[in-house]
Design an enzyme around this catalytic site. Sequence first.
Site, PDB file in Angstrom:
ATOM      1  N   GLU A 102       0.432  -1.159  -0.240  1.00 34.69           N
ATOM      2  CA  GLU A 102      -0.367  -0.242   0.912  1.00 34.69           C
ATOM      3  C   GLU A 102       1.355   1.606   0.262  1.00 34.69           C
ATOM      4  O   GLU A 102       1.847   1.155   0.822  1.00 34.69           O
ATOM      5  CB  GLU A 102      -0.614   0.221   1.403  1.00 34.69           C
ATOM      6  N   ASP A 104       0.421   5.264   0.371  1.00 37.25           N
ATOM      7  CA  ASP A 104      -0.705   6.324   0.880  1.00 37.25           C
ATOM      8  C   ASP A 104      -0.411   7.570   1.248  1.00 37.25           C
ATOM      9  O   ASP A 104       0.627   8.412   1.321  1.00 37.25           O
ATOM     10  CB  ASP A 104      -1.396   5.813   2.495  1.00 37.25           C
ATOM     11  N   GLU A 106      -2.219  10.898   3.607  1.00 33.34           N
ATOM     12  CA  GLU A 106      -3.799  10.647   3.663  1.00 33.34           C
ATOM     13  C   GLU A 106      -3.822  12.098   4.634  1.00 33.34           C
ATOM     14  O   GLU A 106      -3.036  12.669   5.324  1.00 33.34           O
ATOM     15  CB  GLU A 106      -3.790   9.638   5.263  1.00 33.34           C
TER      16      GLU A 106
END
Length: 285
Positions: A102, A104, A106
């Site tokens: 993953e 990310d 955010e």
Amino acid sequence: MRFSLLDFLLLFLLCWVLASEGSDNISFYENYNVTWGFDHVFSLNQGRDIQLSLDISSGAGFTSKLGYASGLFHLRMKLPDKDSAGVVTTFYLSSHGNNHDELDFEFLGNREGKPYTLQTNVFANGLGNREQRILLWFDPTADFHTYKILWNEHQIVFYVDNVPIRVFKNNKNIGVDYPSQPMHIEASLWDGDSLATDGGQTKINWTHAPFNAHFQGFGIAGCPVQNSSDIQQCYSSKYWWNLEKYWKLDHRQQREYENVRKKYMNYDYCSDRPRYPTPPPECFN
């Protein structure tokens, strides 16, 4: 009629610009599907602008129809305004299944007048906990900005408006796992008040709901794969993001990257000695 070399070059440049603009004029529904919060997703401008909405009942999210194993992935985003403390907006790549990979972005909301925090993270073979956080040098709620993830066999680079803010190199040679599973492109807007602002101490003020995030730019520059046996072909030099110039930052990008780390970074897991008395091995490279 004769054409000079300059004419051909100008024609090529025009076609390239039109193609680039066209990628951002693609409808959301060509490459993406809504995954949750269906009644909190609104299509604007014939699917070229998607609004996700968060209220006390639900947020929303979407995902790409295909998985990819390399590419330069981007979304243009305008984040929720007003008092957004506790609200989390995301753009990320993620594989499915156990021991997932993953990458990310955010965006952690804040009280009105205080800056957003942008947190990035890298998971490889199920191992994450590689958070870095920066304060953005602009108001991400006032207009759209472009967020990108370059992913090839050599490095992963996170960009904000073409400025590199994070680099994760392929360090498999020293035993560090590197994302290599097919990943989907995903985005979401959700209630993160247990962790997003002041370590979860500042809660969402629901009187300001609904919170709205806008997304544009649904063209995808990536190598699609159906299963793991297709991954190797995604490292081919026929894909421009695999060319040698994308194996490391150039001199200008390196200066921009160092400037971001110096001026805007306020957390790096590599420097967190209480958490990691011995820094992870990738921190030394």
